[in-house]
Write a protein that holds these residues in place. Structure first.
Motif, PDB file in Angstrom:
ATOM      1  N   HIS A 214     -12.996 -12.985 -15.668  1.00  0.00           N
ATOM      2  CA  HIS A 214     -11.751 -13.744 -15.807  1.00  0.00           C
ATOM      3  C   HIS A 214     -10.542 -13.062 -15.189  1.00  0.00           C
ATOM      4  O   HIS A 214      -9.823 -13.655 -14.393  1.00  0.00           O
ATOM      5  CB  HIS A 214     -11.480 -14.050 -17.280  1.00  0.00           C
ATOM      6  N   LYS A 215     -10.278 -11.798 -15.552  1.00  0.00           N
ATOM      7  CA  LYS A 215      -9.088 -11.142 -15.022  1.00  0.00           C
ATOM      8  C   LYS A 215      -9.265  -9.637 -14.983  1.00  0.00           C
ATOM      9  O   LYS A 215     -10.124  -9.074 -15.663  1.00  0.00           O
ATOM     10  CB  LYS A 215      -7.851 -11.517 -15.835  1.00  0.00           C
ATOM     11  N   GLY A 216      -8.407  -9.006 -14.207  1.00  0.00           N
ATOM     12  CA  GLY A 216      -8.517  -7.579 -13.942  1.00  0.00           C
ATOM     13  C   GLY A 216      -8.578  -7.364 -12.448  1.00  0.00           C
ATOM     14  O   GLY A 216      -9.231  -8.138 -11.727  1.00  0.00           O
ATOM     15  N   MET A 217      -7.916  -6.316 -11.952  1.00  0.00           N
ATOM     16  CA  MET A 217      -7.792  -6.150 -10.499  1.00  0.00           C
ATOM     17  C   MET A 217      -7.842  -4.679 -10.104  1.00  0.00           C
ATOM     18  O   MET A 217      -7.291  -3.808 -10.786  1.00  0.00           O
ATOM     19  CB  MET A 217      -6.459  -6.759 -10.046  1.00  0.00           C
ATOM     20  N   LEU A 218      -8.496  -4.420  -8.974  1.00  0.00           N
ATOM     21  CA  LEU A 218      -8.465  -3.127  -8.308  1.00  0.00           C
ATOM     22  C   LEU A 218      -8.019  -3.349  -6.863  1.00  0.00           C
ATOM     23  O   LEU A 218      -8.547  -4.227  -6.176  1.00  0.00           O
ATOM     24  CB  LEU A 218      -9.840  -2.449  -8.306  1.00  0.00           C
ATOM     25  N   VAL A 219      -7.056  -2.561  -6.423  1.00  0.00           N
ATOM     26  CA  VAL A 219      -6.579  -2.593  -5.045  1.00  0.00           C
ATOM     27  C   VAL A 219      -6.798  -1.202  -4.462  1.00  0.00           C
ATOM     28  O   VAL A 219      -6.357  -0.213  -5.054  1.00  0.00           O
ATOM     29  CB  VAL A 219      -5.079  -2.948  -4.979  1.00  0.00           C
ATOM     30  N   SER A 220      -7.500  -1.100  -3.327  1.00  0.00           N
ATOM     31  CA  SER A 220      -7.819   0.220  -2.775  1.00  0.00           C
ATOM     32  C   SER A 220      -7.392   0.332  -1.314  1.00  0.00           C
ATOM     33  O   SER A 220      -7.478  -0.628  -0.550  1.00  0.00           O
ATOM     34  CB  SER A 220      -9.313   0.525  -2.920  1.00  0.00           C
TER      35      SER A 220
END
Length: 316
Positions: A214-220
Motif C-alpha cells: 500500500h505505502k512506503g517509499m525508497l529513493v536511491s
C-alpha cells in the motif's frame, strides 16, 4: 468571553478541494488532530459547482487543492477572481511546482525555506519521489561535492497508493503485477522539480517503480565517488547531510549505516511524517548509494501538506 469561545475565535479554517481522494483523506485525518484548525466541507452535490466552491474559498483562511493538474489550475483561476477575499493555497498537484510566483513546499530545502512558506500565499506541495531525491542531493550540490552538471540517476520504489485511483483499484482488485517499472519514456512529471530544486543543471535520469504494497517509499542515488569533486569519502557525504539537517524535526540522517545495514525495507516509516537519509557503500570500491526512506502519503504528500498549512497559518 469563555475560554472555549476564545479558542474557537482563534481557529483557522481550511477547505480541502478534493477531500475524497487519497491525499485529501490523509490531510483531513491529520488536520482533525489540530485544535487550532477547523476543516470546512462542501456539499458533495456541489463539489463541481464553481459558485459554491468560490463561496467556500471566500469563507476560509486556506484552501488545499487535492485535484488533477488541470482541475488545480482551474481552482487557482477561480481563487484569483476573489481578489482580497482569496484564501491562501496549498496545491498538492504537480501543476505549480516550478511555476513563477509559487513557493516550493519542502520546508527543509534551505535554511530560509520555512520562512518563505510562512510568508507565502501560494505554496506547491512537493512530489513524493522528489522529496527523497532533493533531500539527498541538494545539500551535496550546495556543498560542491556533486557538480551541478553531474549525470545523476535516481531510482525509486513506492507503494501503489501514490499511483492514483486507477492504480489503487487495480492493485486492490488483484489485477496488477507484484512489481513494475514505469515512466520509461524518461519524461515523468516529477523530473522538472527534481532538476529545479536539487540545483542540477543536467537533466537527471529518473526511474520510478511500484510494488504490490500500500505505502512506503525508497529513493536511491548511486554515485562513483572518484568522479565527484574532491573525491569525497562516505563519511564526508554523511557529514554534509548531517550538518544540513541538524535542526530539522522531520528529516534525519541515519549515521554509520555503511557496513552495518545490509537490507532496507520500505514500510518502516509508514503512518509518520518522517524522512530518513542513509549513506551506503564501501570505501575501497569508491562507490556509494544514497537512500531516502519515507511514507509516500506522509512526508511525501499529506504530511508535507499539513506541515505547510501550519507554517502558512502561523501555527509552526
Amino acid at each position: 468571553m469563555t475560554a472555549s469561545v476564545a479558542q474557537k475565535a482563534k481557529t483557522a479554517t481550511v477547505f480541502i478541494d478534493g477531500e475524497a481522494g487519497t491525499t485529501g483523506l490523509e490531510i483531513r485525518e491529520r488536520l482533525a488532530g489540530i485544535d487550532a484548525i477547523t476543516v470546512k466541507s462542501i456539499d458533495p452535490d456541489k463539489r463541481k459547482d464553481k459558485a459554491a466552491r468560490a463561496d467556500m474559498m471566500r469563507g476560509v483562511d486556506l484552501a488545499v487543492l487535492c485535484l488533477p493538474d488541470d482541475a488545480a489550475k482551474e481552482a487557482v483561476a477561480l481563487a484569483d477572481t476573489l481578489g482580497k477575499d482569496a484564501p491562501k493555497i496549498v496545491d498538492a498537484s504537480t501543476a505549480h511546482r516550478v511555476a513563477p510566483g509559487w513557493v516550493y513546499g519542502f520546508a527543509e530545502l534551505s535554511p530560509a525555506q520555512a520562512d518563505a512558506i510562512r510568508n507565502a500565499t501560494r505554496v506547491a506541495n512537493p512530489g513524493c519521489y522528489p522529496t527523497g531525491a532533493i533531500a539527498l542531493l541538494r545539500p551535496l550540490v550546495d556543498a560542491g561535492l556533486i557538480p551541478s552538471d553531474y549525470p545523476i540517476t535516481i531510482n525509486a520504489v513506492s507503494g501503489y497508493s501514490g499511483g492514483g485511483r486507477s492504480m489503487i483499484e487495480a492493485y486492490e482488485a488483484g489485477n496488477a503485477p507484484s512489481f513494475e517499472l514505469y515512466g520509461l519514456g524518461l519524461e515523468h512529471k516529477h523530473v522538472p522539480e527534481l532538476q529545479a530544486y536539487t540545483g542540477l543543471t543536467r537533466r537527471p535520469i529518473f526511474v520510478p517503480s511500484v510494488g504490490n504494497y500500500h505505502k512506503g517509499m525508497l529513493v536511491s542515488v548511486p554515485l562513483h565517488l572518484d568522479t565527484l569533486s574532491g573525491n569525497p569519502s562516505l563519511a564526508d557525504i554523511e557529514a554534509v547531510l548531517a550538518k544540513y539537517y541538524k535542526s530539522a524535526e522531520l528529516v534525519s540522517v541515519v549515521t554509520g549505516a555503511a557496513g552495518k545495514i545490509a537490507r532496507l525495507e520500505t514500510e518502516a516509516l509508514n503512518d509518520t511524517d518522517k524522512l530518513e537519509l542513509f549513506v551506503f557503500g564501501k570505501p575501497e570500491l569508491k562507490q556509494a548509494v544514497l537512500v531516502a526512506r519515507l511514507d509516500n502519503l506522509g512526508k511525501g504528500a499529506a504530511g508535507a501538506a499539513v506541515q505547510n498549512i501550519k507554517l502558512m497559518l502561523g501555527l509552526a
